[in-house]
Design an enzyme around this catalytic site. Structure first.
Site, mmCIF file in Angstrom:
data_model
loop_
_atom_site.group_PDB
_atom_site.id
_atom_site.type_symbol
_atom_site.label_atom_id
_atom_site.label_comp_id
_atom_site.label_asym_id
_atom_site.label_seq_id
_atom_site.Cartn_x
_atom_site.Cartn_y
_atom_site.Cartn_z
ATOM 1 N N GLY A 8 -4.606 -4.033 -3.919
ATOM 2 C CA GLY A 8 -5.587 -2.983 -4.188
ATOM 3 C C GLY A 8 -4.784 -1.751 -4.552
ATOM 4 O O GLY A 8 -4.151 -1.159 -3.688
ATOM 5 N N HIS A 9 -4.736 -1.448 -5.832
ATOM 6 C CA HIS A 9 -3.904 -0.327 -6.300
ATOM 7 C C HIS A 9 -4.810 0.831 -6.713
ATOM 8 O O HIS A 9 -5.606 0.713 -7.641
ATOM 9 C CB HIS A 9 -3.022 -0.784 -7.477
ATOM 10 C CG HIS A 9 -1.987 -1.797 -7.069
ATOM 11 N ND1 HIS A 9 -1.063 -2.324 -7.926
ATOM 12 C CD2 HIS A 9 -1.731 -2.361 -5.856
ATOM 13 C CE1 HIS A 9 -0.284 -3.180 -7.273
ATOM 14 N NE2 HIS A 9 -0.677 -3.222 -6.019
ATOM 15 N N GLN B 242 1.986 -5.889 -3.304
ATOM 16 C CA GLN B 242 2.466 -6.037 -1.912
ATOM 17 C C GLN B 242 3.774 -5.252 -1.740
ATOM 18 O O GLN B 242 3.959 -4.259 -2.407
ATOM 19 C CB GLN B 242 2.625 -7.514 -1.528
ATOM 20 C CG GLN B 242 1.315 -8.287 -1.425
ATOM 21 C CD GLN B 242 0.728 -8.699 -2.748
ATOM 22 O OE1 GLN B 242 1.374 -9.322 -3.569
ATOM 23 N NE2 GLN B 242 -0.517 -8.367 -3.004
ATOM 24 N N LYS C 17 1.787 2.246 -5.146
ATOM 25 C CA LYS C 17 2.337 1.745 -6.418
ATOM 26 C C LYS C 17 1.421 2.078 -7.595
ATOM 27 O O LYS C 17 1.886 2.492 -8.657
ATOM 28 C CB LYS C 17 2.534 0.216 -6.328
ATOM 29 C CG LYS C 17 3.534 -0.185 -5.241
ATOM 30 C CD LYS C 17 3.596 -1.682 -5.055
ATOM 31 C CE LYS C 17 2.370 -2.285 -4.414
ATOM 32 N NZ LYS C 17 2.139 -1.941 -3.013
ATOM 33 N N ASP D 177 0.809 -1.227 0.000
ATOM 34 C CA ASP D 177 0.000 0.000 0.000
ATOM 35 C C ASP D 177 0.837 1.270 0.000
ATOM 36 O O ASP D 177 0.411 2.309 0.522
ATOM 37 C CB ASP D 177 -0.962 0.020 1.209
ATOM 38 C CG ASP D 177 -1.919 -1.152 1.168
ATOM 39 O OD1 ASP D 177 -2.227 -1.635 0.069
ATOM 40 O OD2 ASP D 177 -2.359 -1.582 2.253
#
Ligand code: GDP
Ligand code: IMO
Ligand code: MG
Length: 420
Positions: free
Chosen positions: A40-41, A221, A16, A13
């Site tokens: 979750g980007h 990650q 990225k 988080d």
């Protein structure tokens, strides 16, 4: 031509998605190399916000090819939801997205196994995202996995055999489940997946490189969640470090170019496991509030603490980071003083190397610096940045020995300052 890599240096988080989106104009292909919908980007631009799970973050830009690489694990049911969400928002994907034949499939029973394993661990649970990541990679490594390419050859039998194997374990657990409903969604997702180009991705990537077309590899990650080098066993089940870009896309180590290492001006983690600089006080809560630190996949509050330069140094070395990207600088705008952990005291001895065990007898040693107490969010160029903030950047660069090339001052695409 070489592949440039973007990856997280902390516990995920870091931001990225935003940075991949910012850098995409310089590339012709953006490729995810590991992880799956545990990611979750988040991307924000033109007043819109999107959270991507399996789809690479170059997807919003015309003329760019996005690849889901062989190192990724993919859940067709969640993939379908993600695709439909983007299509409804007016973003066509067919021309822009392709998927590796060798990417492994997350089956509905993998998700159930994830839940059953976590339940069985009780208080010792990892706090996974519940997306079936661990069980899918377990099947991959134990040579029992199903791949996207298998969907086209006698898939029913392979699927049923895998489910039988999984059910033996599930039926011994005390997890209640309804597989039929999950399977219905999943097989609908499979039909959606088949609408996309399913490719021999290693050949495709190599062809791009031969043709001098730039490729950006997008990590998921972060290094501290790497299955080898992270805070094991509180990690994810893939290689999140730069080596994962080689195995997850089919590129050789000497085909890696720039490595962008992303970190927050502070540090966060979701789920269980050690976190040496964690703050359980008002400062931690302030970071959570200002930084909106709630998980983009599960909504869980993220644990917050000061930036850990011991862990960052370690991550930089393991990944061969050539450029640093500092995110969420604005979250510290109101702090009178900011801190950075420069070394640890372990069993009474000072060290600046990450020890095997992060859980016990470890005390972070901090350097305190003056805060900048200035709103950074409207700033767009390096010459606007206040002195105290430049001092903070210079301090981190000196400690880490790598230049901070990009500074992010807000979630929007435009809130980005390129320094070099
Ligand atoms: P990723 O998984 O590394 O892509 O990061 P996430 O999207 O899970 O989490 C980063 C969060 O911070 C998202 O909500 C972003 O919109 C947000 N974000 C990214 N950069 C900045 C920044 O510079 N400042 C602030 N305040 N938020 C940011
Ligand atoms: P992005 O790509 C933050 C964490 C989970 C849990 C551990 C194992 O958005 O940075 P898993 O479901 O992978 O088996 O969970 O890893 N985790 C993440 N934390 N960001 C992520 O992805 C994460 N993906 C997994 O919270 O502690
Ligand atoms: Mg995330």
């Amino acid at each position: 031509m070489k592949v440039d890599v973007i990856l997280g240096l902390q516990w995920g988080d870091e931001g990225k998605g935003k940075v991949v989106d910012v850098l995409t104009p310089d590339y012709e292909m953006v490729a995810r190399f590991q992880g799956g919908p545990n990611a979750g980007h988040t991307l924000e631009f033109e007043g819109k916000k999107f959270v991507l799970r399996s789809i690479p973050s170059g997807i919003f830009q015309e003329g760019k090819l996005n690849l889901i690489g062989n190192g990724v694990v993919i859940d067709p049911a969640l993939f379908q939801l993600e695709v439909e969400g983007l299509e409804e928002a007016g973003h066509p994907l067919q021309e822009r997205l392709c998927i590796s034949k060798k990417a492994h499939l997350i089956l509905p029973t993998h998700r159930l196994l994830d839940a059953a394993l976590e339940k069985a661990k009780g208080d010792a649970k990892i706090g996974t995202t519940g997306r079936g990541i661990g069980p899918t990679y377990t099947d991959k490594i134990s040579r029992q996995g199903l791949r996207v390419g298998d969907l086209f050859h006698d898939f029913e039998t392979k699927y049923r055999n895998a489910v039988l194997r999984h059910k033996e374990i599930l039926d011994r657990s005390d997890l209640g489940y309804d597989l039929t409903a999950l399977e219905k969604q999943w097989f609908k997702g499979v039909e959606k997946l088949k609408e996309f180009r399913i490719v021999d991705s290693e050949h495709l990537v190599q062809r791009y490189l031969r043709e001098e077309r730039k490729v950006l590899a997008e990590g998921a990650q972060g290094t501290m969640l790497d299955v080898d080098f992270g805070s094991y066993p509180f990690v994810t089940s893939s290689t999140t470090t730069c080596a994962g870009a080689c195995t997850g896309l089919g590129v050789a180590p000497n085909q890696i170019g720039e490595v962008f290492g992303i970190f927050k001006a502070y540090c966060t983690r979701v789920g269980s496991g050690p976190f040496p600089t964690e703050l359980l006080d008002e400062d931690g809560q302030r970071m959570r509030d200002q930084g909106n630190e709630y998980g983009s996949v599960t909504g869980r509050p993220r644990r917050c603490g000061w930036v850990d330069l011991v862990a960052l140094r370690y991550a930089i070395r393991l990944n061969g980071v050539t450029k640093l990207v500092m995110m969420k600088s604005d979250v510290l705008d109101t702090f009178k003083r900011v801190k950075a952990c420069v070394s640890y005291r372990v069993d009474g001895k000072v060290t600046d190397e990450l020890p095997f065990n992060l859980e016990t007898n470890l005390e972070p040693i901090y350097v305190e610096l003056p805060g900048w107490k200035t709103d950074l969010t409207e700033m767009r160029s390096a010459d606007e940045l206040p002195d105290e903030f430049n001092h903070f950047l210079a301090f981190i660069e000196k400690e880490l020995g790598v230049p901070i090339a990009i500074v992010s001052v807000g979630p929007d695409r435009s809130q980005t300052i390129i320094r070099t």
